[in-house]
Design an enzyme around this catalytic site. Structure first.
Site, short mmCIF file in Angstrom:
data_model
loop_
_atom_site.label_atom_id
_atom_site.label_comp_id
_atom_site.label_asym_id
_atom_site.label_seq_id
_atom_site.Cartn_x
_atom_site.Cartn_y
_atom_site.Cartn_z
CG MET A 21 -69.47 80.83 -4.42
SD MET A 21 -69.90 79.44 -5.51
CE MET A 21 -71.50 78.99 -4.81
CD GLU A 22 -73.51 80.22 -7.64
OE1 GLU A 22 -72.35 80.62 -7.85
OE2 GLU A 22 -73.91 79.10 -7.97
CG ASN A 23 -71.34 82.16 -1.32
OD1 ASN A 23 -71.61 80.97 -1.46
ND2 ASN A 23 -70.10 82.62 -1.35
NE ARG B 235 -61.57 84.13 -12.43
CZ ARG B 235 -62.17 85.05 -13.18
NH1 ARG B 235 -61.76 86.31 -13.13
NH2 ARG B 235 -63.17 84.72 -13.96
CG HIS C 17 -72.29 83.98 -14.21
ND1 HIS C 17 -72.49 83.13 -15.28
CD2 HIS C 17 -72.08 83.19 -13.14
CE1 HIS C 17 -72.39 81.88 -14.88
NE2 HIS C 17 -72.13 81.88 -13.57
CD GLU C 18 -70.89 84.39 -9.92
OE1 GLU C 18 -71.69 83.57 -9.43
OE2 GLU C 18 -69.95 84.04 -10.66
CD GLN D 213 -71.29 75.71 -7.12
OE1 GLN D 213 -70.94 76.88 -7.17
NE2 GLN D 213 -72.13 75.18 -7.98
CE1 TYR E 275 -69.68 76.51 -15.38
CE2 TYR E 275 -70.10 78.86 -15.36
CZ TYR E 275 -69.70 77.71 -14.71
OH TYR E 275 -69.35 77.78 -13.39
N GLY F 161 -63.84 83.20 -10.20
CA GLY F 161 -64.13 84.59 -10.55
C GLY F 161 -65.21 85.13 -9.64
CG HIS G 281 -75.61 81.55 -10.19
ND1 HIS G 281 -76.05 80.35 -10.71
CD2 HIS G 281 -74.30 81.66 -10.55
CE1 HIS G 281 -75.03 79.77 -11.36
NE2 HIS G 281 -73.97 80.55 -11.27
CD GLN H 291 -66.34 78.31 -3.80
OE1 GLN H 291 -66.48 79.51 -3.81
NE2 GLN H 291 -67.27 77.50 -4.32
CD GLU I 240 -72.61 77.75 -12.89
OE1 GLU I 240 -72.68 78.84 -13.51
OE2 GLU I 240 -72.40 77.68 -11.66
CE LYS J 240 -61.75 82.85 -17.39
NZ LYS J 240 -62.75 83.91 -17.50
CG ASP K 243 -65.26 71.40 -6.56
OD1 ASP K 243 -66.35 71.82 -6.99
OD2 ASP K 243 -64.92 71.46 -5.37
N1 BES Z 1 -70.98 78.77 -9.15
C1 BES Z 1 -69.91 79.11 -10.01
C2 BES Z 1 -68.56 78.76 -9.42
C3 BES Z 1 -68.37 77.30 -9.08
C4 BES Z 1 -68.86 76.29 -9.90
C5 BES Z 1 -67.69 76.94 -7.94
C6 BES Z 1 -68.67 74.95 -9.56
C7 BES Z 1 -67.51 75.62 -7.60
C8 BES Z 1 -68.01 74.61 -8.41
C9 BES Z 1 -69.93 80.58 -10.38
O1 BES Z 1 -71.21 81.09 -10.56
C10 BES Z 1 -69.24 80.74 -11.70
O2 BES Z 1 -69.73 80.22 -12.65
N2 BES Z 1 -68.12 81.47 -11.73
C11 BES Z 1 -67.36 81.72 -12.94
C12 BES Z 1 -67.65 83.08 -13.49
C13 BES Z 1 -68.66 83.14 -14.57
C14 BES Z 1 -68.78 84.57 -15.09
C15 BES Z 1 -68.44 82.19 -15.70
C16 BES Z 1 -65.89 81.72 -12.57
O3 BES Z 1 -65.57 81.71 -11.38
O4 BES Z 1 -65.05 81.78 -13.46
ZN ZN Z 2 -72.14 80.29 -12.30
#
Ligand code: BES
Ligand code: ZN
Length: 624
Positions: free
Chosen positions: A290-292, A576, A315-316, A161, A403, A288, A319, A159, A338, A578, A395
């Site tokens: 990651m847009e690799n 996760r 969402h991904e 980012q 967002y 949730g 990106h 990971q 975002e 979140k 981070d």
């Molecule tokens: N790029 C982000 C995840 C991220 C952001 C990782 C900043 C590290 C630093 C990814 O696109 C994202 O936004 N994921 C969200 C899901 C989205 C549906 C809101 C998540 O993981 O909750």
């Molecule tokens: Zn995102």
């Protein structure tokens, strides 16, 4: 560790410190370029244009070992290449395929790591660095077989980012720099290796895999995963990788991915990356999704069994335009990634599932923002879209603003300009900045030139600068309105007026309606009421991670005992962030549960990704 002469190191430390404190002294001749404060790189002098990785994956030692060859674009006279590293063992450096060359590592910073300075000759075009990662590399999570779905093979994923690529590749770890890459990975036989690149669909008996990413990408999109993985196509250009026991369930849940691709291409122009596949990771994945590029990494917590959490795929996928094609130049510009993505996500959901679903999702996003602003005294400086991250770890910053406030700004512009003009602007924006990294100021200039200039009235109606460089939620917002959520509010009112839970009209409710319901319960909902709700709706037993988390937070706050057993299982399985963050915070509010949470965390921590560990470490040490 390499041997370095101490005086030279001290000199370099001073140089690094000076360069950090006084960036303008770094080059006296030309005006000081704006540099990314989260990187030691000086891409205005020398930029990396291609990386070639050659790495062996050693599960027993929890190390990647091998080399990276960097191809350089010499932009200005400079006698050093400055790279980012963190917790890396640099073994040797060679210039243009020659013998061992000198290098120096700066003093360590806990977030930024150490600068790696490599003296260059005027004609140096290639630098090869032999190195090893450390078991504690923050980008990497090494999983034991027991932490996977099938429990038979180990698993590794990265990971990168925001600024963790430097913990597994010495690189210019700033989103301002874009490079193509290629790689050769050696992994134990029986495992499949994948990257954010052109990928194999089947295992190779010798365990050697080759990869190519032919589009220039920022370092935070470097990614790899290794495990016992199968592949299922979802459509002609989309598919999913997952462990054998998960892949059928994942393919069912993600069946609409190809339709989402059609929808977004119709709106905003061609997908520029070839294939779009997803990788379903084990549940310890800290995000949730990651847009690799070419290979979104996803948490299995989106597999609700009813496709109700697929907005994450939208969402991904989005990106691939906002973020991967047009990229934030620094993490202060993160909202460009975002909020455009959250906006596109919503448009995709509207195309595929209808306006009712899209409005419902947008209104929930708005509620999250409002709740964040209320809890943080209106938001202050942290509620500007343009973030102030100086001295902070990108981070660890809140997401509601980048967002959802940004998404509301874009909705507001859409409403003011009219959908067709706005969509034409957006499609043009992606085209004009394709494969570029841009700042907030670049976006504002583009908006001015291509949308506002021709329409001064529009400029007066939407106070864009106040949204970007000001706090809170401006009053000119285009506010989402969801009939599906209003129905929930009606039932909440009935509940409040004494109607028993089982008599509420909840038939056919989807996940988001339940989330609204749980968020709308009064904060002082007591134990008896919770027990009655649980009897009627079996929240404590739900396999839906979003609903479970919302419920368990309420239950933990009032010490509802029946939640403890399922919550313990959840915390030991899911990583996760979140979900972990609100759950541990709720537990920390009550001293007996704080002790319980600490005991669970002591067992669970080992199974969490370093990113999640950092967040929960801070949370549980700051609470009494
Ligand atoms: N790029 C982000 C995840 C991220 C952001 C990782 C900043 C590290 C630093 C990814 O696109 C994202 O936004 N994921 C969200 C899901 C989205 C549906 C809101 C998540 O993981 O909750
Ligand atoms: Zn995102």
């Amino acid at each position: 560790m390499p041997k370095r002469p101490a005086p030279a190191l001290r000199f370099l430390d001073l140089a690094v410190a000076l360069a950090l404190v006084l960036p303008s002294l770094a080059s006296a001749a030309a005006p000081a370029p704006a540099r990314d404060p989260h990187s030691f790189a000086r891409p205005d002098e020398v930029a990396v244009t291609h990386l070639h990785l050659d790495l062996a994956v050693d599960f027993a030692a929890r190390r990647l070992a091998g080399s990276v060859e960097l191809t350089l674009d010499r932009r200005r006279p400079a006698d050093r290449l400055w790279l980012d590293t963190r917790d890396l063992d640099v073994l040797a450096v060679r210039l243009d395929g020659g013998g061992a060359a000198p290098f120096e590592l700066g003093p360590p910073d806990p977030t930024l790591g150490r600068a790696l300075a490599i003296p260059l000759a005027p004609g140096t075009r290639k630098v090869t660095i032999s190195y090893r990662t450390r078991p504690e590399a923050a980008a990497l999570q090494w999983l034991e077989p027991a932490q996977t779905a099938d429990r038979r093979h180990p698993f590794l994923f990265s990971q990168s980012q925001a600024i963790l690529a430097r913990t597994w590749v010495p690189c210019q770890d700033t989103p301002a720099v874009r490079a193509t890459y290629s790689a050769r990975l050696r992994v134990p036989p029986g495992l499949l290796a994948l990257m954010s690149a052109e990928n194999p669909v089947a295992k190779r008996p010798d365990g050697v895999y080759e990869f190519r990413m032919t589009h220039p990408i920022p370092s935070y999109l470097l990614a790899l995963a290794v495990g016992d993985l199968d592949f299922r196509p979802l459509g002609p250009t989309t598919g999913v990788y997952a462990e054998p026991s998960v892949v059928a369930r994942a393919a069912w849940e993600l069946a609409d991915t190809q339709s989402m691709m059609h929808a977004v291409e119709r709106l905003y122009g061609p997908y520029r990356w070839g294939r779009y596949d997803l990788l379903m990771l084990p549940p310890s994945f800290p995000y949730g999704g990651m847009e690799n590029p070419r290979l979104t990494f996803a948490s299995p917590t989106i597999l609700a069994g009813d496709k109700s959490l697929v907005a994450l795929v939208a969402h991904e996928l989005a990106h691939s335009w906002s973020g991967n094609l047009v990229t934030n130049a620094t993490w202060a510009d993160f909202w460009l990634n975002e909020s455009f993505t959250t906006y596109l996500e919503n448009r995709i959901m509207e195309e595929v599932y209808g306006a009712g679903v899209a409005e419902m999702l947008a209104q929930l996003d708005r509620s999250d923002l409002v709740r964040y602003l209320e809890a943080n005294g209106g938001g202050g400086r942290d509620s500007w879209l343009y973030a102030d991250l100086r001295g902070r770890d990108p981070d660890e910053t809140p997401s509601e603003v980048a967002y959802n406030k940004g998404m509301l700004l874009l909705r507001t512009l859409e409403r003011a300009a009219g959908r067709s003009r706005w969509d034409a602007f957006l499609a043009g924006y992606f085209e004009r900045h394709a494969f570029r990294s841009i700042t907030t100021a670049d976006f504002l200039a583009d908006l001015e030139r291509h949308l506002l200039a021709a329409d001064p009235d529009l400029r007066r109606r939407v106070r864009v600068e106040a949204w970007v460089y000001g706090p809170g939620l401006p009053a000119d917002e285009a506010r989402p309105r969801s009939e599906l959520l209003e129905r929930v509010d009606v039932e909440l009112a009935r509940l409040a007026s004494g109607v028993p839970p089982e008599q509420l009209a909840t038939a056919g409710w989807v996940t988001q309606q339940w989330l609204r319901f749980l968020a709308g319960l009064p904060r002082d909902t007591g134990l008896d009421r919770l027990a009655a709700l649980d009897r009627a709706f079996t929240f404590s037993l739900t396999g839906n991670a979003e609903i479970f988390t919302a419920w368990a937070v309420l239950a933990a706050r009032v010490g509802y005992e029946p939640i403890l057993e399922p919550l313990e299982r959840f915390l030991l399985r899911v990583g996760r962030r979140k979900f972990l963050q609100p759950l541990y915070s709720a537990l920390a509010e009550r001293p007996p549960l704080l002790a319980w949470a600490r005991a669970i965390y002591a067992r669970a921590r080992e199974g969490y990704h370093p990113v999640a560990r950092a967040t929960i470490d801070a949370l549980l040490t700051s609470e009494g």
